[in-house]
Design a protein around this motif. Structure first.
Motif, mmCIF file in Angstrom:
data_model
loop_
_atom_site.group_PDB
_atom_site.id
_atom_site.type_symbol
_atom_site.label_atom_id
_atom_site.label_comp_id
_atom_site.label_asym_id
_atom_site.label_seq_id
_atom_site.Cartn_x
_atom_site.Cartn_y
_atom_site.Cartn_z
ATOM 1 N N ARG A 25 12.183 49.187 -21.917
ATOM 2 C CA ARG A 25 12.219 48.649 -20.560
ATOM 3 C C ARG A 25 13.475 47.857 -20.245
ATOM 4 N NH1 ARG A 25 7.432 44.868 -19.416
ATOM 5 N NH2 ARG A 25 8.050 45.274 -17.253
ATOM 6 N N ILE A 26 14.172 47.379 -21.280
ATOM 7 C CA ILE A 26 15.156 46.328 -21.052
ATOM 8 C C ILE A 26 16.334 46.761 -20.191
ATOM 9 C CG2 ILE A 26 16.524 46.723 -23.145
ATOM 10 C CD1 ILE A 26 15.519 43.388 -21.408
ATOM 11 N N ASP A 27 16.820 48.002 -20.355
ATOM 12 C CA ASP A 27 17.967 48.429 -19.550
ATOM 13 C C ASP A 27 17.641 48.405 -18.062
ATOM 14 O OD1 ASP A 27 19.523 48.766 -21.783
ATOM 15 O OD2 ASP A 27 19.301 50.948 -21.870
ATOM 16 N N ALA A 28 16.451 48.885 -17.706
ATOM 17 C CA ALA A 28 16.054 48.900 -16.294
ATOM 18 C C ALA A 28 15.893 47.482 -15.760
ATOM 19 C CB ALA A 28 14.758 49.690 -16.125
ATOM 20 N N LEU A 29 15.315 46.591 -16.563
ATOM 21 C CA LEU A 29 15.121 45.210 -16.109
ATOM 22 C C LEU A 29 16.452 44.499 -15.908
ATOM 23 C CD1 LEU A 29 12.082 44.065 -18.298
ATOM 24 C CD2 LEU A 29 12.080 44.938 -15.952
ATOM 25 N N LEU A 30 17.390 44.715 -16.807
ATOM 26 C CA LEU A 30 18.712 44.088 -16.662
ATOM 27 C C LEU A 30 19.448 44.650 -15.445
ATOM 28 C CD1 LEU A 30 19.914 43.866 -20.371
ATOM 29 C CD2 LEU A 30 19.273 41.966 -18.873
ATOM 30 N N ASP A 31 19.322 45.954 -15.214
ATOM 31 C CA ASP A 31 19.940 46.551 -14.029
ATOM 32 C C ASP A 31 19.335 45.964 -12.755
ATOM 33 O OD1 ASP A 31 21.635 48.164 -15.488
ATOM 34 O OD2 ASP A 31 20.364 49.945 -15.353
ATOM 35 N N ASP A 32 18.004 45.813 -12.740
ATOM 36 C CA ASP A 32 17.337 45.254 -11.561
ATOM 37 C C ASP A 32 17.753 43.806 -11.318
ATOM 38 O OD1 ASP A 32 16.054 47.640 -11.251
ATOM 39 O OD2 ASP A 32 14.090 46.942 -11.951
ATOM 40 N N VAL A 145 20.447 35.984 -14.913
ATOM 41 C CA VAL A 145 20.091 37.384 -15.150
ATOM 42 C C VAL A 145 19.159 37.509 -16.342
ATOM 43 C CG1 VAL A 145 20.984 39.659 -15.795
ATOM 44 C CG2 VAL A 145 22.179 38.299 -14.076
ATOM 45 N N CYS A 146 19.479 36.819 -17.433
ATOM 46 C CA CYS A 146 18.628 36.867 -18.625
ATOM 47 C C CYS A 146 17.248 36.284 -18.330
ATOM 48 C CB CYS A 146 19.282 36.108 -19.770
ATOM 49 S SG CYS A 146 20.709 36.939 -20.503
ATOM 50 N N GLY A 147 17.206 35.174 -17.622
ATOM 51 C CA GLY A 147 15.932 34.540 -17.303
ATOM 52 C C GLY A 147 15.043 35.433 -16.462
ATOM 53 N N MET A 148 15.627 36.095 -15.462
ATOM 54 C CA MET A 148 14.860 36.987 -14.608
ATOM 55 C C MET A 148 14.271 38.146 -15.408
ATOM 56 S SD MET A 148 17.468 37.022 -11.345
ATOM 57 C CE MET A 148 16.625 38.339 -10.470
ATOM 58 N N ALA A 149 15.089 38.720 -16.275
ATOM 59 C CA ALA A 149 14.626 39.849 -17.079
ATOM 60 C C ALA A 149 13.576 39.411 -18.096
ATOM 61 C CB ALA A 149 15.807 40.510 -17.786
ATOM 62 N N LEU A 150 13.793 38.257 -18.728
ATOM 63 C CA LEU A 150 12.863 37.796 -19.767
ATOM 64 C C LEU A 150 11.505 37.407 -19.194
ATOM 65 C CD1 LEU A 150 15.190 35.713 -22.111
ATOM 66 C CD2 LEU A 150 13.940 37.808 -22.684
ATOM 67 N N ARG A 151 11.482 36.843 -17.994
ATOM 68 C CA ARG A 151 10.197 36.484 -17.398
ATOM 69 C C ARG A 151 9.314 37.708 -17.224
ATOM 70 N NH1 ARG A 151 13.336 32.999 -13.992
ATOM 71 N NH2 ARG A 151 13.193 34.490 -12.262
ATOM 72 N N THR A 152 9.929 38.808 -16.837
ATOM 73 C CA THR A 152 9.169 40.040 -16.660
ATOM 74 C C THR A 152 8.848 40.682 -18.005
ATOM 75 O OG1 THR A 152 10.316 40.401 -14.565
ATOM 76 C CG2 THR A 152 9.153 42.279 -15.498
ATOM 77 N N LEU A 153 9.829 40.710 -18.890
ATOM 78 C CA LEU A 153 9.664 41.382 -20.187
ATOM 79 C C LEU A 153 8.575 40.734 -21.031
ATOM 80 C CD1 LEU A 153 11.013 43.658 -21.926
ATOM 81 C CD2 LEU A 153 12.319 41.828 -23.020
ATOM 82 N N THR A 154 8.482 39.405 -20.984
ATOM 83 C CA THR A 154 7.542 38.690 -21.850
ATOM 84 C C THR A 154 6.230 38.359 -21.160
ATOM 85 O OG1 THR A 154 8.538 36.560 -21.252
ATOM 86 C CG2 THR A 154 9.427 37.675 -23.191
ATOM 87 N N SER A 155 6.025 38.865 -19.942
ATOM 88 C CA SER A 155 4.753 38.640 -19.265
ATOM 89 C C SER A 155 3.631 39.279 -20.080
ATOM 90 C CB SER A 155 4.795 39.257 -17.868
ATOM 91 O OG SER A 155 3.537 39.154 -17.235
ATOM 92 N N PRO A 156 2.494 38.599 -20.227
ATOM 93 C CA PRO A 156 1.392 39.143 -21.043
ATOM 94 C C PRO A 156 0.853 40.475 -20.551
ATOM 95 C CG PRO A 156 1.059 36.810 -20.592
ATOM 96 C CD PRO A 156 2.198 37.257 -19.734
ATOM 97 N N THR A 157 1.112 40.802 -19.281
ATOM 98 C CA THR A 157 0.600 42.056 -18.750
ATOM 99 C C THR A 157 1.645 42.686 -17.859
ATOM 100 O OG1 THR A 157 -1.091 43.090 -17.347
ATOM 101 C CG2 THR A 157 -0.480 40.832 -16.812
#
Length: 207
Positions: A25-32, A145-157
């Motif tokens: 997922r990470i490439d798409a999240l970083l792009d977003d 950018v990292c914070g935005m991506a990590l909040r989504t990536l590490t969400s429990p669901t």
């Protein structure tokens, strides 16, 4: 245009390597996240050399949209027709920030008479070639950018906007604007990025 942060940047902040599911997922999240930052600030941030852009001039002033400006190579007055050919402008000055001040054309031999028909005495449109951006993404932008991506990536669901957790017989569930499938920019993110935005511009209003 490449993302403003990398997988390595996220792993450094997360303190571990990404799992296989996270890597998917990470490439798409970083792009977003990068796209949202660029849309909000109006800035590309990436180093760009010799970009050609056509811009209007207001009372002889051309405002370059991307900062920081590294170098200006060409300033061309756009004629737009056979009767008004393009010509290179030689009498211009740069304020060192974002504005080019164009001279009145006195250095141009045989300047077409039609150029003087404009009420402010300047051609209306210019084609500028310039280099801009950062060799390294600014730290505060990288952090957002990292914070935005990590909040989504590490969400429990990955159910959009829902966060839940179960500990033994106890469980809770709540809505979250920064979790789930989509990357979201928070109010705090905007505060950090506000200094990169242009908050005011000048335009000419005809009578």
């Amino acid at each position: 245009m490449s993302a403003l942060a990398s997988q390595a940047d996220l792993e450094a902040r997360l303190g571990r390597a990404l799992t296989a599911a996270e890597e998917a997922r990470i490439d798409a999240l970083l792009d977003d996240a990068s796209a949202l930052v660029r849309a909000y600030t109006g800035q590309a941030f990436s180093l760009t050399e010799d970009e050609e852009i056509t811009l209007p001039a207001i009372s002889g002033k051309i405002t370059l949209p991307q900062r920081p400006v590294i170098d200006i190579t060409h300033v061309i007055a756009v004629g737009g027709s056979d009767a008004l050919p393009d010509f290179a402008v030689v009498d211009w000055m740069f304020d060192g920030i974002e504005t080019i001040r164009v001279g009145s054309g006195g250095f141009v031999i045989n300047l077409p008479e039609a150029w003087w028909d404009d009420e402010d005495g300047y051609p209306g449109t210019y084609r500028v070639t310039y280099s801009h951006g950062y060799a390294t993404v600014p730290g505060d932008v990288l952090s957002v950018v990292c914070g935005m991506a990590l909040r989504t990536l590490t969400s429990p669901t990955t159910a959009g906007g829902v966060v839940s957790e179960t500990i033994g017989s106890y469980s809770y569930r709540l809505d979250s604007a920064s979790g789930g499938l989509g990357v979201v920019m928070s109010a705090e993110d905007r505060k950090v990025l506000d200094r990169y935005r242009r908050t005011a511009t000048t335009t000419r209003v005809g009578r």
